[in-house]
Design an enzyme around this catalytic site. Sequence first.
Site, PDB file in Angstrom:
ATOM      1  CG  ASP A  31      16.343  30.097  -5.783  1.00 48.85           C
ATOM      2  OD1 ASP A  31      16.951  29.197  -5.177  1.00 48.85           O
ATOM      3  OD2 ASP A  31      16.078  30.042  -7.009  1.00 48.85           O
ATOM      4  CG  ASN A  87      18.162  20.263  -2.195  1.00 43.75           C
ATOM      5  OD1 ASN A  87      17.369  19.576  -1.558  1.00 43.75           O
ATOM      6  ND2 ASN A  87      17.774  21.289  -2.943  1.00 43.75           N
ATOM      7  CD  GLN A  94      25.157  20.544  -3.238  1.00 46.53           C
ATOM      8  OE1 GLN A  94      25.234  19.463  -2.672  1.00 46.53           O
ATOM      9  NE2 GLN A  94      26.029  21.526  -3.069  1.00 46.53           N
ATOM     10  CB  VAL A  96      24.899  25.966  -6.795  1.00 43.87           C
ATOM     11  CG1 VAL A  96      26.065  26.946  -6.652  1.00 43.87           C
ATOM     12  CG2 VAL A  96      23.910  26.460  -7.848  1.00 43.87           C
ATOM     13  CG  HIS A 100      22.671  26.366  -1.717  1.00 43.97           C
ATOM     14  ND1 HIS A 100      23.671  25.666  -2.350  1.00 43.97           N
ATOM     15  CD2 HIS A 100      21.502  25.932  -2.248  1.00 43.97           C
ATOM     16  CE1 HIS A 100      23.129  24.839  -3.232  1.00 43.97           C
ATOM     17  NE2 HIS A 100      21.818  24.967  -3.190  1.00 43.97           N
ATOM     18  CG  HIS A 102      16.857  26.021  -0.911  1.00 50.75           C
ATOM     19  ND1 HIS A 102      16.606  26.476  -2.181  1.00 50.75           N
ATOM     20  CD2 HIS A 102      17.829  25.084  -1.048  1.00 50.75           C
ATOM     21  CE1 HIS A 102      17.372  25.837  -3.050  1.00 50.75           C
ATOM     22  NE2 HIS A 102      18.129  24.973  -2.382  1.00 50.75           N
TER      23      HIS A 102
HETATM   24  P1  DGP Z   1      20.016  23.503  -5.192  1.00 52.30           P
HETATM   25  O1  DGP Z   1      19.121  22.742  -6.104  1.00 52.30           O
HETATM   26  O2  DGP Z   1      19.735  23.196  -3.731  1.00 52.30           O
HETATM   27  O3  DGP Z   1      21.493  23.358  -5.558  1.00 52.30           O
HETATM   28  O4  DGP Z   1      19.611  25.023  -5.370  1.00 52.30           O
HETATM   29  C1  DGP Z   1      20.309  25.946  -6.134  1.00 52.30           C
HETATM   30  C2  DGP Z   1      19.422  27.154  -6.256  1.00 52.30           C
HETATM   31  O5  DGP Z   1      20.207  28.238  -6.719  1.00 52.30           O
HETATM   32  C3  DGP Z   1      18.278  27.006  -7.242  1.00 52.30           C
HETATM   33  O6  DGP Z   1      17.046  27.103  -6.519  1.00 52.30           O
HETATM   34  C4  DGP Z   1      18.430  28.165  -8.195  1.00 52.30           C
HETATM   35  C5  DGP Z   1      19.418  29.056  -7.527  1.00 52.30           C
HETATM   36  N1  DGP Z   1      20.330  29.746  -8.417  1.00 52.30           N
HETATM   37  C6  DGP Z   1      21.125  29.185  -9.364  1.00 52.30           C
HETATM   38  N2  DGP Z   1      21.840  30.112 -10.008  1.00 52.30           N
HETATM   39  C7  DGP Z   1      21.504  31.310  -9.433  1.00 52.30           C
HETATM   40  C8  DGP Z   1      21.914  32.657  -9.666  1.00 52.30           C
HETATM   41  O7  DGP Z   1      22.741  32.948 -10.520  1.00 52.30           O
HETATM   42  N3  DGP Z   1      21.325  33.602  -8.895  1.00 52.30           N
HETATM   43  C9  DGP Z   1      20.404  33.311  -7.922  1.00 52.30           C
HETATM   44  N4  DGP Z   1      19.899  34.323  -7.243  1.00 52.30           N
HETATM   45  N5  DGP Z   1      20.002  32.054  -7.682  1.00 52.30           N
HETATM   46  C10 DGP Z   1      20.532  31.072  -8.430  1.00 52.30           C
END
Ligand code: DGP
Length: 114
Positions: A31, A87, A94, A96, A100, A102
């Site tokens: 992350d 999430n 959430q 994205v 996914h 975590h």
């Molecule tokens: P959520 O809140 O469950 O949708 O978590 C999305 C997660 O994705 C958040 O913890 C940050 C991570 N994230 C967002 N953009 C990127 C990215 O470009 N690269 C990586 N490695 N993680 C990302």
Amino acid sequence: MMTENIFQKIIDRQIQADIVYEDEQCLAFRDINPQAPVHVLIIPKKVIRTHDEIQESDVELLGKLHWVAVQLARELGLKDGYRLVINCREQAGQTVPHLHMHLLGGREMHWPPG
Ligand code: DGP
């Protein structure tokens, strides 16, 4: 608010990520904004936007995500425990729109979550 599907760009190698596992069905990467010493995101390559869009035909794929999580937890030394979080939609935080999981570990966790 959910923005574009940045994880598709990671799958397609259009943007860089610290990838820790890959097979035909799944990808796992660290992350960008870690909330614990170990914070890995495990995703299916198939686009499922939210947990509540899962179909019965996805059951095997979801089992695979869990199997990847267990293997990574072992590899990354999370022998004292870890937390898996999915999430679902805005109210759960959430951001994205690509399913996914975590994998969080390496520190004491608290309950209830925020
Ligand atoms: P959520 O809140 O469950 O949708 O978590 C999305 C997660 O994705 C958040 O913890 C940050 C991570 N994230 C967002 N953009 C990127 C990215 O470009 N690269 C990586 N490695 N993680 C990302």
